[in-house]
Design a protein around this motif. Structure first.
Motif, PDB file in Angstrom:
ATOM      1  N   SER A 278       0.954  -1.132  -0.131  1.00 14.39           N
ATOM      2  CA  SER A 278       0.018   0.030   0.084  1.00 14.39           C
ATOM      3  C   SER A 278       0.978   1.152  -0.226  1.00 14.39           C
ATOM      4  N   ASP A 279       0.266   2.334  -0.643  1.00 12.34           N
ATOM      5  CA  ASP A 279       1.149   3.735  -0.388  1.00 12.34           C
ATOM      6  C   ASP A 279       1.479   3.937   0.819  1.00 12.34           C
ATOM      7  N   SER A 280       0.727   3.791   1.846  1.00 17.91           N
ATOM      8  CA  SER A 280       0.993   4.328   3.147  1.00 17.91           C
ATOM      9  C   SER A 280       2.220   3.544   3.734  1.00 17.91           C
ATOM     10  N   VAL A 281       2.648   2.503   3.350  1.00 19.78           N
ATOM     11  CA  VAL A 281       4.063   1.670   3.854  1.00 19.78           C
ATOM     12  C   VAL A 281       5.070   1.484   3.053  1.00 19.78           C
ATOM     13  N   LYS A 282       4.816   1.664   1.835  1.00 20.24           N
ATOM     14  CA  LYS A 282       5.806   1.588   0.645  1.00 20.24           C
ATOM     15  C   LYS A 282       7.194   2.394   1.221  1.00 20.24           C
ATOM     16  N   GLY A 283       8.185   1.668   1.067  1.00 20.99           N
ATOM     17  CA  GLY A 283       9.346   2.250   1.430  1.00 20.99           C
ATOM     18  C   GLY A 283       9.693   2.080   2.831  1.00 20.99           C
ATOM     19  N   ARG A 284       8.872   1.734   3.671  1.00 24.62           N
ATOM     20  CA  ARG A 284       9.042   1.631   5.430  1.00 24.62           C
ATOM     21  C   ARG A 284       8.897   0.055   5.685  1.00 24.62           C
ATOM     22  N   PHE A 285       8.085  -0.559   5.125  1.00 24.68           N
ATOM     23  CA  PHE A 285       7.545  -2.118   5.386  1.00 24.68           C
ATOM     24  C   PHE A 285       8.257  -2.816   4.219  1.00 24.68           C
ATOM     25  N   THR A 286       8.641  -4.063   4.301  1.00 27.66           N
ATOM     26  CA  THR A 286       9.126  -5.180   3.402  1.00 27.66           C
ATOM     27  C   THR A 286       8.463  -6.444   3.817  1.00 27.66           C
ATOM     28  N   ILE A 287       7.785  -6.995   2.846  1.00 26.09           N
ATOM     29  CA  ILE A 287       7.302  -8.391   2.931  1.00 26.09           C
ATOM     30  C   ILE A 287       8.240  -9.511   2.569  1.00 26.09           C
ATOM     31  N   SER A 288       8.311 -10.874   3.177  1.00 32.50           N
ATOM     32  CA  SER A 288       9.173 -11.672   2.727  1.00 32.50           C
ATOM     33  C   SER A 288       8.813 -13.033   3.202  1.00 32.50           C
ATOM     34  N   ARG A 289       9.181 -14.089   2.294  1.00 36.76           N
ATOM     35  CA  ARG A 289       8.831 -15.254   2.986  1.00 36.76           C
ATOM     36  C   ARG A 289      10.077 -16.258   2.866  1.00 36.76           C
ATOM     37  N   ASP A 290      10.090 -17.073   4.022  1.00 34.66           N
ATOM     38  CA  ASP A 290      11.099 -18.305   4.127  1.00 34.66           C
ATOM     39  C   ASP A 290      10.606 -19.672   3.795  1.00 34.66           C
ATOM     40  N   ASN A 291      10.891 -20.070   2.514  1.00 35.50           N
ATOM     41  CA  ASN A 291      10.354 -21.485   1.911  1.00 35.50           C
ATOM     42  C   ASN A 291      10.285 -22.577   3.185  1.00 35.50           C
ATOM     43  N   ALA A 292      11.463 -22.583   3.554  1.00 38.54           N
ATOM     44  CA  ALA A 292      12.073 -23.938   4.416  1.00 38.54           C
ATOM     45  C   ALA A 292      11.240 -23.691   5.609  1.00 38.54           C
ATOM     46  N   LYS A 293      10.712 -22.483   6.174  1.00 36.11           N
ATOM     47  CA  LYS A 293       9.955 -22.587   7.499  1.00 36.11           C
ATOM     48  C   LYS A 293       8.346 -22.173   7.446  1.00 36.11           C
ATOM     49  N   ASN A 294       8.002 -21.969   5.976  1.00 36.57           N
ATOM     50  CA  ASN A 294       6.513 -21.789   5.766  1.00 36.57           C
ATOM     51  C   ASN A 294       6.176 -20.582   6.630  1.00 36.57           C
ATOM     52  N   THR A 295       6.937 -19.693   6.450  1.00 35.47           N
ATOM     53  CA  THR A 295       6.684 -18.327   7.228  1.00 35.47           C
ATOM     54  C   THR A 295       7.058 -17.134   6.599  1.00 35.47           C
ATOM     55  N   VAL A 296       5.972 -16.160   6.869  1.00 32.83           N
ATOM     56  CA  VAL A 296       6.009 -15.028   5.867  1.00 32.83           C
ATOM     57  C   VAL A 296       6.297 -13.600   6.887  1.00 32.83           C
ATOM     58  N   TYR A 297       7.146 -12.821   6.861  1.00 31.41           N
ATOM     59  CA  TYR A 297       7.539 -11.729   7.593  1.00 31.41           C
ATOM     60  C   TYR A 297       7.052 -10.365   6.970  1.00 31.41           C
ATOM     61  N   LEU A 298       6.806  -9.600   8.078  1.00 33.46           N
ATOM     62  CA  LEU A 298       6.457  -8.056   7.613  1.00 33.46           C
ATOM     63  C   LEU A 298       7.482  -7.335   8.551  1.00 33.46           C
ATOM     64  N   GLN A 299       8.822  -6.796   7.907  1.00 30.97           N
ATOM     65  CA  GLN A 299       9.588  -5.969   8.514  1.00 30.97           C
ATOM     66  C   GLN A 299       9.180  -4.591   8.369  1.00 30.97           C
ATOM     67  N   MET A 300       8.797  -3.901   9.384  1.00 32.12           N
ATOM     68  CA  MET A 300       8.251  -2.608   9.857  1.00 32.12           C
ATOM     69  C   MET A 300       9.362  -1.685  10.024  1.00 32.12           C
ATOM     70  N   ASN A 301       9.901  -0.609   9.168  1.00 36.25           N
ATOM     71  CA  ASN A 301      10.818   0.211   9.928  1.00 36.25           C
ATOM     72  C   ASN A 301      10.156   1.827  10.009  1.00 36.25           C
ATOM     73  N   SER A 302      10.970   2.765  10.472  1.00 33.65           N
ATOM     74  CA  SER A 302      10.171   3.887  10.581  1.00 33.65           C
ATOM     75  C   SER A 302       8.762   3.864  11.068  1.00 33.65           C
ATOM     76  N   LEU A 303       8.590   3.299  12.080  1.00 38.29           N
ATOM     77  CA  LEU A 303       7.151   3.408  12.498  1.00 38.29           C
ATOM     78  C   LEU A 303       6.640   4.550  12.913  1.00 38.29           C
ATOM     79  N   LYS A 304       5.367   4.814  12.657  1.00 37.55           N
ATOM     80  CA  LYS A 304       4.581   5.792  12.944  1.00 37.55           C
ATOM     81  C   LYS A 304       3.379   5.700  14.049  1.00 37.55           C
ATOM     82  N   PRO A 305       3.009   6.514  14.604  1.00 39.84           N
ATOM     83  CA  PRO A 305       1.700   6.321  15.529  1.00 39.84           C
ATOM     84  C   PRO A 305       0.569   5.964  14.624  1.00 39.84           C
ATOM     85  N   GLU A 306       0.567   6.360  13.493  1.00 39.59           N
ATOM     86  CA  GLU A 306      -0.646   6.057  12.587  1.00 39.59           C
ATOM     87  C   GLU A 306      -0.458   4.382  11.943  1.00 39.59           C
TER      88      GLU A 306
END
Length: 124
Positions: free
Chosen positions: A61-89
């Motif tokens: 979404s435009d509101s998180v582009k450049g701050r959040f990163t989604i990724s996955r680990d095939n071996a662990k069947n896990t998806v991650y959401l790395q959230m940087n520069s977090l804001k109160p909103e």
């Protein structure tokens, strides 16, 4: 039965980072699209990011582009959401979702499976 279990939420200050995890089980996720949504009190559930498990194409979404990163680990069947520069909103309950199609959708009703959610609170 597909199960999605989120973890990693918490209370942080503005500018901090958090990494959310979504452990998936009970399905063949290589053919799925995995998404993250969030819902703040009194608001509708909002699309945050998605990833096509096969190939790893991502969408934000435009509101998180450049701050959040989604990724996955095939071996662990896990998806991650790395959230940087977090804001109160960014404060909300964050949900992991899975869709059996190969298309990235931004509308919550189009996803087939949901986790229970994890709270993220960002103080100013």
């Amino acid at each position: 039965q597909v199960q999605l279990v989120e973890s990693g939420g918490g209370l942080v200050q503005a500018g901090d980072s958090l990494r959310l995890s979504c452990a998936a089980s009970g399905g063949t996720f290589i053919s799925y699209v995995m998404g993250w949504f969030r819902q703040a009190p009194g608001k509708e559930r909002e699309f945050v990011a998605a990833i096509i498990w096969r190939g790893g194409r991502t969408y934000y979404s435009d509101s998180v582009k450049g701050r959040f990163t989604i990724s996955r680990d095939n071996a662990k069947n896990t998806v991650y959401l790395q959230m940087n520069s977090l804001k109160p909103e960014d404060t909300a309950v964050y949900y992991c979702a899975a869709d059996r199609s190969s298309n990235i959708y931004t509308r919550a009703p189009l996803y087939d499976y949901w986790g229970q959610g994890t709270q993220v609170t960002v103080s100013s």
